[in-house]
Design an enzyme around this catalytic site. Structure first.
Site, PDB file in Angstrom:
ATOM      1  N   VAL A   1      39.291  60.051  38.620  1.00 26.09           N
ATOM      2  CA  VAL A   1      38.193  60.614  37.746  1.00 26.09           C
ATOM      3  C   VAL A   1      37.354  59.503  36.733  1.00 26.09           C
ATOM      4  CG1 VAL A   1      37.551  62.549  35.794  1.00 26.09           C
ATOM      5  CG2 VAL A   1      38.891  63.030  37.875  1.00 26.09           C
TER       6      VAL A   1
ATOM      7  N   GLY B   1      49.657  65.525  43.544  1.00 30.09           N
ATOM      8  CA  GLY B   1      48.663  66.476  43.547  1.00 30.09           C
ATOM      9  C   GLY B   1      47.359  65.827  43.527  1.00 30.09           C
TER      10      GLY B   1
ATOM     11  N   GLU C   1      29.368  27.490  32.854  1.00 31.57           N
ATOM     12  CA  GLU C   1      28.756  26.402  32.784  1.00 31.57           C
ATOM     13  C   GLU C   1      27.312  26.489  32.452  1.00 31.57           C
ATOM     14  OE1 GLU C   1      28.023  21.964  34.711  1.00 31.57           O
ATOM     15  OE2 GLU C   1      29.266  23.239  35.593  1.00 31.57           O
TER      16      GLU C   1
ATOM     17  N   ARG D   1      27.290  17.106  46.193  1.00 27.00           N
ATOM     18  CA  ARG D   1      28.767  16.747  46.135  1.00 27.00           C
ATOM     19  C   ARG D   1      29.087  17.171  47.539  1.00 27.00           C
ATOM     20  NH1 ARG D   1      33.215  15.649  42.968  1.00 27.00           N
ATOM     21  NH2 ARG D   1      31.969  14.932  41.161  1.00 27.00           N
TER      22      ARG D   1
ATOM     23  N   GLU E   1      39.711  19.971  39.463  1.00 23.58           N
ATOM     24  CA  GLU E   1      39.325  20.559  40.649  1.00 23.58           C
ATOM     25  C   GLU E   1      39.761  19.912  42.109  1.00 23.58           C
ATOM     26  OE1 GLU E   1      34.750  20.568  40.065  1.00 23.58           O
ATOM     27  OE2 GLU E   1      35.423  18.913  39.323  1.00 23.58           O
TER      28      GLU E   1
END
Length: 1251
Positions: free
Chosen positions: A190, A275, A727, A805, A1183
């Protein structure tokens, strides 16, 4: 943690719960303990808080309090848990930063399992468990005795009446009075309906304390559970019964236990009622198929109709989300029956992620044989996820009655199920072929399981088939971290190179760390909620705010006309609007905002704004749409080197292929948030923002407000994760909030809900790659032509730089003499995609590894042999003409093969695959070469401001922002070494535009390099100024020298590496300052019948130079790797053909969880590899590790190759990313997939499209 007295158990239970789902009214008579209540930095930390901090298990820290409280709740119930208990406790917790390993390692110290000593471990550990505070259960907070009673309660809110009856009679009376009232125990369904489906239930009945609904009875037929019994209690009672009763009686109980293992997370199971699970009538319920197949009996009751008992069968759910109960009836209890001799039962669940995930297909299966035979007497097959309701395969079951359990029955069953369990190709949820195949695959598992149990009655299961019957059991993970200790003789106070704890870890573990939305409310503060488009491409015809403005608490609406300055915005090119004017170009396009006194009022009013649209054509959603309509941003980038025609002429073989790689949601735990405070004069405004880019936020807010940037101050204390997502896209929210604050001259706040954030902010770019590769018989690649397309969305944002890149990484780590790459940036009607850890590199390199895999498969050579043959050597040139010096790729490769025991592992995989038909293992080793620097030259600069106070303390500020990566910690380490003082004397408060101006975003992995150099130089200048005072007082100390110095402040702005830069026209220049190298080896096991996989082993060797902080760097490696595991194997964004995002929250979008980490994980930081191009010989780390998770993707592909070989298939095949269970199963072609062929493309409208 909630503590509640349970009268029927006569004891207090402690449970972790989801705060966002627990209704305040339901907490009456509960003791509530939050993370702040168990310990503090100022006072004393609880051992649970201390251990996660000291074991480096807190990075951004936003998830840390939840993890702390899950562990604390476990320890309150069980002070000496097993590792399995800890893993179960964390099933409902997520972390996006750490990769989970340090959290589990730190909390393993609460178990009796002693840390594993590994021969590879170097003397210096990341932390010393002997330093941890002991756990003393006698010192915990007691349960207040006055909370032990329960009574009837009545709460009336603004829109909802909450009624909590104390007896069954009261409940039945209320249900007669309010027949349409919702009954709520755990609020796990709910709560979601009211929040996300905009449903309102004016009356709620809460029967949690009614004795009859909590009773448990053992009868001759089975066990009866009251409807309010929690799923945790259900599991505990069944577990006890399984331990006591004969196994033939407990087959249903065992199956329910197995389903409960993977049913949501523990926090949900603690409150969700058995239930409630039945009555929500979900078509993908985990338990309802089990209850139906078992023939469970339900007792229903109403005031007027009394009691009736119904069997839970195919008639119980007459339609979607409906049951046969009348409005006045309540579900009193459910009888779960014992199984009989000759009866066999099993249950199955398949989901995208194993733990805490909603089902794709679930099933309950029961067969009863005629006594002493293998003739089917009764068969029940129940499925969830195959229709709008839970369904029974009645036709198949009746067709198999009277048949012998054998191969003929299996064939009949599969062909019958393929006919009966059909789905329309456009069915909601998609994955139609996969779901249909699963109905067969799961039955086959049941068939083999029963065959195995029949034992003496029939021939046993083939040895190589047995793995298909095995139940998944998680192995507790083990790990090794290898790093270089500091040199002998390094001073103790010199913390560079030491595994220093994250400076905020303790505060994060106690909940005292202040995030943007933790800032106390200002006087007269208002809350803002966005108004967004529901169309992907349309003209706005009208906006009606009358209903919204008449709602309680609403102050104003904000639209484009309210912007005093410019409505144009964007990180580089101003091709976006702050607020839409007349046209919207994506679902989620921000049109305006509602400002009200509270969040609830603002959100309610925003939904009441009525907008009419005129839809426009074309609607371009996918990359293929963009190619068809030639919808591209300019320019188209190309990098070329060598003679491509000559290369293809020279090649022995040429192959062509293509691959699609899906996008990725950042899923930072802290969503975008801004608090804007007008300062009342000269147009001044101060903003507290969760952003990686304070300067860009400053300039774009000033632009929108029409004031100079000097009038706007942006302050960033810390972020709860960023990963590139904050960013450029964070400015979208900040400008709107600032405009509202300026209009009203009052403070305005907005923190996006998860679904809003996922809708409006964009994510990692989906990529599509086509390639043509020429290679020799040896595997040496001599020519490559590759074309990339990325899905930019509706604005350019940073998409061109991301494509650049990708092109810079199109060859990954391989030397190719003749190469050309071309990149197209696709303009579509999706929210603008943006920066994400790796910034195009992970996409470019994955496609590179795809053609490398194809080359190996086409030649029948080991992939690792072909990869090693093509790898770069010292002094070779890249396609963009940069010479590689100080290359450590070969060292990383060799060490990775060594620490992973690659050759033995490969032999073990081959042996396993020979012996197993339905599970296969795969192994892959993948390198990475990642260029470090901003490809936009002007961003390669930073600044630092240092104050030395007369008491000797140092206040340090720099241009970088803290988002969990430990940048502030590293900067303190740099300043500490440079100044020669203890790190405890140095403090960083925040990042702000009024201290260090014109900063670059904290991105591109370069922040430690750039800001570290700035901090170092600022401190050097201060040391130079202190030199005369040191000369005058050589026997003095630091405090003596600084107390007499009057010039102990310096702002230092630094330029970096003037010879950086690249020209695409001439293919000349030097785009990167240096490269980070790494290699990963991963082993996986796939289930060929379901597509599930488990990550068994990963070894990573990565070159980080001389690590500034091995604990933080290893944390970045593991966290980046696990984010990559999500990218390549799990996380899938699903859009409708109209551009609507379905996956707008953790319910449908799954990031890796605790159970997804490799069972065996080794991370080694390469030794003796100093880097002379960065601060203290270190290297960037943020990275580069992410792509190493591609080793898991290609290990999966290796396992699929072994599975396809069983079906007589060989050679290259296409596997798109992510390698989800659906893709894995569909690619493992076999007798079952042939029975469920996909519909012809173009003959239907798919539910979701590949964007």
């Amino acid at each position: 943690m909630l503590s509640k007295y349970q009268p029927h158990l006569r004891r207090v239970l402690h449970h972790s719960v989801n705060g966002c789902l627990a209704p305040l009214c339901s907490l009456h008579h509960c003791a509530v303990t939050t993370v702040e209540g168990i310990g503090s930095v100022a006072g004393k930390l609880h051992p649970v808080q201390e251990r996660i901090a000291k074991s480096h298990g807190s990075q951004c820290g936003f998830c840390t309090p939840g993890i702390v409280m899950s562990m604390y709740s476990l320890l309150r119930n069980n002070p000496t848990p097993r590792m399995a208990d800890i893993e179960e406790a964390f099933q409902g917790n997520l972390c996006r930063c750490t990769g989970y390993r340090p959290i589990l390692e730190g909390y393993k110290t609460f178990t009796k399992v002693r840390p594993h000593k590994h021969t590879l471990m170097f003397p210096a550990p990341l932390y010393n468990p002997a330093d941890f505070l002991p756990l003393d259960p006698t010192q915990e907070i007691i349960f207040p005795p006055e909370l032990m009673s329960s009574q009837q309660l009545r709460f009336r809110g603004e829109r909802v009446l909450w009624l909590q009856p104390a007896s069954l009679d009261q409940l039945l009376e209320l249900k007669t009075q309010y027949p349409n009232a919702k009954m709520v125990v755990g609020n796990t369904e709910v709560g979601i309906e009211m929040k996300f489906k905009n449903l309102l239930y004016p009356v709620i009945l809460a029967p949690a304390y009614i004795p009859e609904l909590n009773a448990i009875q053992h009868t001759d037929e089975g066990i009866v559970f009251g409807a309010s019994c929690s799923l945790t209690l259900l599991g505990d009672v069944l577990k006890e019964a399984v331990g006591k009763l004969p196994s033939y009686q407990t087959e249903v109980f065992t199956s329910i236990q197995e389903q409960l293992r993977w049913f949501a997370g523990l926090q949900i199971r603690n409150v969700a009622a058995v239930g409630g699970n039945i009555m929500t009538a979900s078509p993908i319920s985990d338990l309802n198929p089990v209850f139906m197949a078992a023939g469970c009996k339900l007792t229903l009751m109403s005031k007027g109709g009394g009691e009736r008992v119904v069997v839970m069968d195919e008639k119980f759910f007459p339609g979607y989300r409906r049951t046969i109960l009348t409005p006045e009836e309540v579900l009193l209890c459910v009888l779960i029956p014992y199984t009989k001799k000759g009866q066999y039962f099993a249950a199955y669940k398949q989901s995208p992620r194993r733990e805490d995930d909603i089902s794709i297909v679930t099933s309950g299966m029961s067969v009863t044989f005629a006594e002493g035979s293998t003739v089917v007497k009764h068969l029940a097959l129940s499925y969830g996820g195959m229709a709008a309701t839970t369904v029974m395969a009645k036709n198949t079951a009746s067709r198999l009655l009277g048949k012998q359990w054998g191969e003929e029955l299996l064939q009949d069953a599969c062909s019958s199920l393929a006919e009966e369990m059909t789905l329309h190709p456009s069915a909601p949820g998609g994955m139609v072929t996969y779901r249909r195949t699963l109905t067969l695959s799961l039955f086959y598992k049941f068939y083999l399981t029963v065959q195995q149990k029949l034992g003496a009655h029939m021939e046993g299961v083939r040895a190589d088939y047995i793995s298909a019957t095995e139940i998944y059991h998680q192995t507790s993970p083990s790990s090794v971290q290898i790093f270089q200790a500091v040199p002998d003789g390094q001073k103790e106070e010199d913390v560079v190179g030491r595994p220093m704890m994250h400076l905020s870890a303790m505060k994060q573990a106690t909940g005292e760390a202040v995030y943007c939305d933790d800032i106390p409310l200002y006087e007269n503060e208002l809350y803002l909620c966005l108004i967004t488009s529901t169309k992907a491409h349309a003209r706005i015809q009208s906006i009606d705010t009358s209903e919204a403005e008449s709602m309680p608490g609403v102050v104003t609406c904000v639209f484009a006309k309210d912007i005093p300055g410019s409505n144009m915005t964007g990180p580089i090119i101003y091709d976006e609007t702050v607020l839409a004017v007349d046209t919207v170009t994506c679902v989620g396009h921000i049109i305006g905002a509602v400002v009200a006194d509270t969040q609830a009022h603002a959100q309610r009013a925003a939904k009441a704004v009525k907008i009419t649209y005129q839809e426009l054509q074309p609607v371009i959603i996918t990359i293929q749409d963009a190619i068809t309509h030639q919808s591209f941003f300019q320019p188209v980038r190309t990098i070329q080197r060598g003679d491509l025609d000559q290369g293809f002429t020279q090649a022995d073989h040429i192959l062509e292929g293509e691959m699609h790689m899906g996008g990725q949601e950042h899923f930072y735990l802290e969503t975008n948030v801004t608090v804007a405070i007008p300062r009342g004069e000269d147009g001044e405004m101060e903003l507290f923002v969760s952003t990686q880019s304070a300067t860009k936020t400053q300039s774009l807010v000033a632009k929108a407000l029409g004031v100079p940037a000097s009038r706007v101050v942006i302050r960033v204390k810390r972020m709860g994760g960023g990963f590139g997502g904050k960013e450029s896209r964070s400015t979208t929210l900040s400008t709107v909030v600032a405009v509202a604050a300026q209009k009203l001259k009052r403070p305005v706040r907005c923190m996006l809900d998860r679904d809003e954030d996922m809708l409006v902010t964009g994510g990692r770019h989906p990529f599509y790659g086509r390639y043509k590769v020429g290679f020799m018989k040896s595997g040496k690649v001599v020519a490559l032509e590759v074309t990339y397309y990325n899905n930019a969305g509706n604005s350019i944002d940073l998409s061109l730089s991301i494509m650049e890149r990708a092109l810079f990484h199109m060859e990954n780590s391989y030397s190719i003499a003749n190469i050309r790459g071309r990149g197209y940036v696709c303009k579509t009607h999706l929210p603008s995609n943006t920066a994400f850890r790796g910034f195009g590199g992970p996409q470019g390199m994955l496609i590179a590894e795809s053609w490398m895999s194809d080359v190996a498969l086409s030649l029948g050579l080991p992939a690792e042999q072909v990869r090693r043959l093509n790898m770069y050597m010292q002094g070779e040139r890249t396609p963009y003409s940069q010479i590689l010096d100080h290359i450590t790729l070969d060292r990383c490769w060799d060490q990775c093969l060594e620490i992973s025991s690659f050759n033995q592992r490969r032999a073990g995989v081959e042996t396993y695959n020979r012996d197993h038909r339905w599970t296969k293992r795969g192994l892959s080793v993948v390198p990475t070469k990642f260029g470090i620097s901003f490809t936009a030259l002007f961003l390669n600069q930073a600044g630092a401001l240092a104050h030395i106070y007369t008491d000797g303390s140092v206040l340090l500020t720099h241009g970088g922002t803290e988002m969990g990566q430990g940048l502030h910690t590293k900067m303190v380490q740099v300043a500490s070494r440079t100044l020669g003082i203890p790190s405890s004397k140095i403090h960083i408060t925040e990042t702000s535009t009024n201290t260090v101006p014109n900063t670059s975003p904290t991105a591109a992995s370069a922040s430690s390099d750039l800001n570290g150099a700035a901090v170092h130089n600022a401190c050097e200048i201060l040391l130079h100024r202190l030199e005369p005072y040191k000369t005058k007082n050589p026997k003095g100390c630091w405090e003596d020298w600084v107390s007499t110095c009057q010039s102990c402040t310096v702002l230092f702005l630094i330029g970096w590496t003037p010879d950086l830069g690249y020209d695409f026209e001439t293919n000349t220049g030097r785009p990167f300052n240096y490269f980070s190298y790494g290699v990963a080896c991963s082993e996986v096991e796939i289930d060929c019948l379901t597509g599930s996989h488990k990550n068994m082993h990963t070894s990573i060797v990565i070159d980080v130079g001389n690590s500034l902080n091995p604990a933080l760097d290893i944390g970045q490696v593991e966290g980046g790797f696990m984010q990559g595991v999500g990218l390549y194997t799990l996380e899938e964004l699903k859009y409708s053909p109209e551009g609507y995002l379905f996956t707008r929250g953790p319910g449908m979008y799954k990031i890796p969880a605790f159970g997804d980490i490799p069972t065996d994980l080794t991370v080694s930081l390469l030794r003796d590899a100093p880097n002379d191009k960065a601060i203290f010989s270190s290297k960037a780390i943020g990275e580069p590790p992410l792509f190493l998770a591609a080793s898991v993707f290609f290990a999966i592909k290796d396992a699929i190759t072994a599975a396809r070989k069983e079906s007589g298939l060989s050679g290259p095949f296409r596997l798109d990313s992510p390698a989800t269970p659906e893709r894995i199963r569909n690619t493992c072609e076999d007798r079952f997939t042939k029975l469920c062929p996909p519909a012809e493309p173009g003959t239907f409208t798919p539910w979701a499209v590949v964007v």
